[in-house]
Design a protein around this motif. Structure first.
Motif, PDB file in Angstrom:
ATOM      1  N   ILE A  37      41.169  43.205  -5.156  1.00 50.36           N
ATOM      2  CA  ILE A  37      42.282  44.211  -5.078  1.00 50.36           C
ATOM      3  C   ILE A  37      42.663  44.949  -6.813  1.00 50.36           C
ATOM      4  N   TRP A  38      42.669  44.642  -7.656  1.00 55.75           N
ATOM      5  CA  TRP A  38      42.612  45.464  -8.736  1.00 55.75           C
ATOM      6  C   TRP A  38      41.871  46.337  -8.950  1.00 55.75           C
ATOM      7  N   LEU A  39      40.414  46.074  -8.210  1.00 57.99           N
ATOM      8  CA  LEU A  39      39.873  47.598  -8.475  1.00 57.99           C
ATOM      9  C   LEU A  39      39.853  47.942  -7.691  1.00 57.99           C
ATOM     10  N   VAL A  40      40.437  47.760  -6.369  1.00 63.19           N
ATOM     11  CA  VAL A  40      40.789  48.819  -5.085  1.00 63.19           C
ATOM     12  C   VAL A  40      42.321  49.536  -5.918  1.00 63.19           C
ATOM     13  N   GLY A  95      49.803  50.744  -1.861  1.00 65.29           N
ATOM     14  CA  GLY A  95      49.955  50.411  -3.272  1.00 65.29           C
ATOM     15  C   GLY A  95      50.353  48.973  -3.530  1.00 65.29           C
ATOM     16  N   LEU A  96      51.605  48.904  -3.436  1.00 67.50           N
ATOM     17  CA  LEU A  96      52.740  47.933  -3.263  1.00 67.50           C
ATOM     18  C   LEU A  96      52.590  47.035  -2.509  1.00 67.50           C
ATOM     19  N   ALA A  97      52.168  47.008  -1.646  1.00 67.76           N
ATOM     20  CA  ALA A  97      51.864  45.570  -0.578  1.00 67.76           C
ATOM     21  C   ALA A  97      49.929  45.028  -1.244  1.00 67.76           C
ATOM     22  N   LEU A  98      49.711  45.663  -2.364  1.00 63.04           N
ATOM     23  CA  LEU A  98      48.191  45.845  -2.824  1.00 63.04           C
ATOM     24  C   LEU A  98      48.708  44.268  -4.115  1.00 63.04           C
ATOM     25  N   ILE A  99      49.281  44.761  -5.131  1.00 66.49           N
ATOM     26  CA  ILE A  99      50.318  44.426  -6.121  1.00 66.49           C
ATOM     27  C   ILE A  99      51.207  42.106  -5.106  1.00 66.49           C
ATOM     28  N   VAL A 100      51.702  42.738  -4.213  1.00 62.64           N
ATOM     29  CA  VAL A 100      52.159  41.571  -3.738  1.00 62.64           C
ATOM     30  C   VAL A 100      51.424  40.091  -3.184  1.00 62.64           C
ATOM     31  N   ILE A 108      48.362  39.770  -4.701  1.00 62.25           N
ATOM     32  CA  ILE A 108      47.598  39.774  -6.096  1.00 62.25           C
ATOM     33  C   ILE A 108      48.839  38.712  -6.660  1.00 62.25           C
ATOM     34  N   TRP A 109      50.116  38.975  -6.777  1.00 61.89           N
ATOM     35  CA  TRP A 109      51.238  37.803  -7.234  1.00 61.89           C
ATOM     36  C   TRP A 109      50.892  36.588  -6.252  1.00 61.89           C
ATOM     37  N   LEU A 110      51.037  37.000  -5.084  1.00 70.28           N
ATOM     38  CA  LEU A 110      51.357  35.521  -3.901  1.00 70.28           C
ATOM     39  C   LEU A 110      49.385  34.524  -4.403  1.00 70.28           C
TER      40      LEU A 110
END
Length: 142
Positions: free
Chosen positions: A125-128, A81-86, A88-90
């Motif tokens: 990514i946000w949907l996942v 979950g945190l990796a997906l946030i990263v 998105i930020w990238l």
């Protein structure tokens, strides 16, 4: 409670990105050449005030889950979950923000198309993430 807040932030951001991707970004091409630069600058100013605090809160609560994990969640799942946030930020920092910056000088169909196409990455990514945090909440309820 932390997980519920985190899930709510993710779902708000997923809804917002879907609205932007499906409604807002495609309509950039309809603004008109004369007022487009000012429109884009105002878009950036307004959307930043809305999205930045939500994205920051999602990042902070996602990181907090690493340190205060619910007992029913694995470290691997929380790390995903945190990796997906990263990611998105990238994507935001290195793809969408530069495209927006290029559009502040006026409408450019190539940059507009690039923005719309590449933003699907963040949207997906946000949907996942929405599905992932939903699954987490379901695990917590069982």
């Amino acid at each position: 409670m932390l997980l519920v807040v985190h899930a709510a932030l993710t779902w708000v951001l997923a809804g917002l990105i879907l609205t932007i991707q499906i409604v807002h970004y495609p309509l950039f091409s309809r603004v008109g050449v004369a007022g487009y630069a000012a429109y884009q600058q105002e878009h950036i100013r307004r959307i930043t005030w809305l999205v930045a605090p939500l994205m920051l809160a999602e990042l902070v609560t996602g990181a907090a889950l690493i340190f205060r994990p619910p007992p029913f969640l694995s470290a691997a799942s929380i790390s995903l979950g945190l990796a997906l946030i990263v990611l998105i930020w990238l994507s935001t920092a290195f793809v969408q923000s530069p495209a927006h910056s290029r559009l502040t000088t006026g409408f450019d169909p190539v940059w507009h198309s690039r923005l719309v196409k590449t933003n699907w990455v963040r949207t997906l990514i946000w949907l996942v993430r929405s599905l992932l945090v939903g699954a987490w909440l379901l695990l917590g309820m069982s």
